[in-house]
Design a protein around this motif. Structure first.
Motif, short mmCIF file in Angstrom:
data_model
loop_
_atom_site.label_atom_id
_atom_site.label_comp_id
_atom_site.label_asym_id
_atom_site.label_seq_id
_atom_site.Cartn_x
_atom_site.Cartn_y
_atom_site.Cartn_z
N TYR A 1 0.84 -1.20 0.00
CA TYR A 1 0.00 0.00 0.00
C TYR A 1 0.88 1.25 0.00
O TYR A 1 0.64 2.21 -0.74
N LEU A 2 1.91 1.23 0.83
CA LEU A 2 2.76 2.42 0.99
C LEU A 2 3.69 2.63 -0.20
O LEU A 2 4.06 3.76 -0.50
N LEU A 3 4.07 1.57 -0.90
CA LEU A 3 4.84 1.74 -2.13
C LEU A 3 4.05 2.58 -3.13
O LEU A 3 4.60 3.46 -3.80
N GLU A 4 2.76 2.30 -3.23
CA GLU A 4 1.93 3.08 -4.15
C GLU A 4 1.72 4.50 -3.64
O GLU A 4 1.76 5.47 -4.42
N LEU A 5 1.50 4.66 -2.34
CA LEU A 5 1.32 6.01 -1.79
C LEU A 5 2.61 6.82 -1.88
O LEU A 5 2.58 8.02 -2.16
N ASP A 6 3.74 6.18 -1.67
CA ASP A 6 5.03 6.87 -1.85
C ASP A 6 5.16 7.36 -3.29
O ASP A 6 5.65 8.48 -3.53
N ARG A 7 4.74 6.52 -4.23
CA ARG A 7 4.81 6.91 -5.64
C ARG A 7 3.89 8.08 -5.94
O ARG A 7 4.29 9.06 -6.60
N GLN A 8 2.66 7.99 -5.44
CA GLN A 8 1.68 9.04 -5.72
C GLN A 8 2.11 10.39 -5.13
O GLN A 8 1.87 11.44 -5.73
N GLU A 9 2.73 10.34 -3.98
CA GLU A 9 3.09 11.57 -3.27
C GLU A 9 4.54 11.98 -3.52
O GLU A 9 5.06 12.87 -2.84
N ASN A 10 5.17 11.31 -4.48
CA ASN A 10 6.52 11.68 -4.92
C ASN A 10 7.52 11.74 -3.76
O ASN A 10 8.34 12.66 -3.68
N ARG A 11 7.45 10.77 -2.87
CA ARG A 11 8.40 10.75 -1.77
C ARG A 11 9.77 10.29 -2.27
O ARG A 11 9.87 9.46 -3.17
N GLN B 1 14.03 9.20 -1.18
CA GLN B 1 14.71 8.30 -0.27
C GLN B 1 14.69 8.79 1.18
O GLN B 1 14.67 8.01 2.12
N GLY B 2 14.64 10.09 1.36
CA GLY B 2 14.68 10.64 2.70
C GLY B 2 13.39 10.54 3.48
O GLY B 2 13.40 10.64 4.70
N ASN B 3 12.27 10.35 2.78
CA ASN B 3 11.00 10.33 3.52
C ASN B 3 10.04 9.23 3.08
O ASN B 3 8.85 9.28 3.37
N VAL B 4 10.55 8.22 2.37
CA VAL B 4 9.67 7.11 1.98
C VAL B 4 9.22 6.34 3.22
O VAL B 4 9.93 6.26 4.22
N LEU B 5 8.04 5.77 3.11
CA LEU B 5 7.44 5.04 4.24
C LEU B 5 7.55 3.53 4.10
O LEU B 5 7.69 2.81 5.09
N ALA B 6 7.48 3.04 2.87
CA ALA B 6 7.35 1.60 2.66
C ALA B 6 8.49 0.74 3.19
O ALA B 6 8.24 -0.28 3.85
#
Length: 384
Positions: A56-66, A68-73
């Motif tokens: 889920y968070l891989l997709e949200l990270d992608r959508q929100e343009n996170r 390396q410094g703030n990725v969640l997944a």
């Protein structure tokens, strides 16, 4: 991937691992070489649920343009000594709907774990459910509607991608070292793809959280079963004779005789007590045992807990099998005054206060969905 949590600038984000992740988590160490933490079903359930959350968070990270410094997944797989091997992408909208996570040997070695603990899969294929966010919502809902209408996801583009990915890692690691898991819609894909391989004699461990059970197809089949019961009772009260073909004929009020074949062919449902069941052990029933996790307060998956009225006091779940073979394991959580979103949520499956009951009864729904395993033949190897 280094054996450290990825730096995260979003320390207060509600989906940050340390904010909403599991509490009192046991860390892997050298002791797991003697007594593996992965053999604890609660630990395994927790880790696999976290892997799905990572998707889920891989997709949200992608959508929100996170970045390396703030990725969640990554924080949802790194503590368990796994690394991201591959993402499953829907080419139509670029969304991430699945991921393959692989045992991270280098990270394990850094913590003095020279070999993979017993019970820990070499690779896990994790699939997310529906995300109600515009970039991927359309494709997610298309597959939701596909299941509701047909109780099948085989026509989906994602089904083909998942099936190919699962075949690939089974060939690379061996099916006994592979696990497939999903939540909600993702659980639907995991169930049907896992079944497709089982029909061909390839068995992988499967963990299905809140799998969808509501469909028009199911409702029609239930109607058909009830209609067949009524028709059987009705036939027992009607006079009949036998035609030259051997089919019973029912006399109507005008004395005309009509064959019962037409009505029976419309309402008949295949029975689990068919001759093909005798060979069930050779075609997967005894070898493919998916784990289903459902919540009685979740109307999307609660139908899996509908039994046939018989319950047995045994140590293992016996679903749909007439010869004692184990078909699936069903775990149910039931809480009073629980809202739907909480009952359908993924977080409950890694919650420290999760109280699961392993239900002992025959589940009509899982029996119907896995029925093809009773009649499949080994010649059907991976032809789906």
């Amino acid at each position: 991937m280094a054996n450290q949590l990825v730096p995260n600038e979003s320390l207060s984000h509600p989906y940050a691992f340390h904010v909403s992740g599991p509490r009192k988590l046991t860390s892997l160490n050298w002791r797991d070489l003697i007594i593996s933490t992965w053999k604890d079903p609660n630990y395994k359930r927790t880790v696999i649920a976290c892997f799905i959350q990572a998707v889920y968070l891989l997709e949200l990270d992608r959508q929100e343009n996170r970045t390396q410094g703030n990725v969640l997944a990554p924080n949802w797989w790194i503590p368990f000594k796994y690394k991201l091997k591959q993402t499953l992408i829907d080419e139509r909208d670029g969304s991430v709907f699945g991921a393959i996570l692989e045992w991270d040997r280098s990270a394990a070695l850094a913590d003095l774990i020279p070999i993979r603990p017993s019970g820990a899969p070499r690779a896990v294929l994790a699939l997310r459910g529906t995300l109600l966010k515009s970039p991927t919502m359309r494709r997610d809902i298309e597959d939701d509607l596909r299941f509701v209408a047909w109780e099948s996801l085989k026509g989906s583009v994602r089904f083909k991608v998942v099936l190919q990915a699962l075949k690939s890692i089974c060939e690379k690691y061996g099916s006994s070292n592979v696990c497939i898991a999903g939540h909600s819609l993702g659980a639907g894909f995991a169930l049907q793809v896992g079944k497709a391989l089982a029909e061909g004699g390839v068995y992988v461990e499967a963990h299905l959280f809140n799998p969808p059970s509501v469909s028009v197809a199911t409702s029609l089949k239930i109607i058909g079963e009830k209609a067949e019961f009524v028709w059987t009772r009705l036939k027992s009260m009607l006079p009949y004779s036998t035609s030259s073909s051997g089919e019973p004929q029912v006399s109507n009020d005008n004395g005309d005789k009509t064959s019962s074949v037409g009505l029976k062919s419309w309402i008949r449902m295949p029975r689990l007590s068919s001759p093909g069941l005798k060979d069930a052990a050779s075609v997967g029933v005894a070898k493919w045992v998916p784990h289903l996790y459902v919540n009685n307060g979740d109307y999307i998956c609660c139908s899996y807990n509908d039994g046939d009225g018989t319950r047995e006091k045994v140590d293992k779940v016996n679903m749909g099998s007439k010869n004692g073979q184990i078909v699936a394991k069903l775990f149910v959580v039931s809480k009073e005054k629980q809202k739907f979103l909480e009952a359908h949520g993924l977080e409950q499956w890694w919650s420290s206060d999760a109280e699961l009951q392993q239900v002992i009864h025959n589940s009509k729904l899982i029996s119907r969905q896995l029925r093809s395993l009773y009649t499949a033949t080994p010649s059907q190897v991976l032809t789906h």
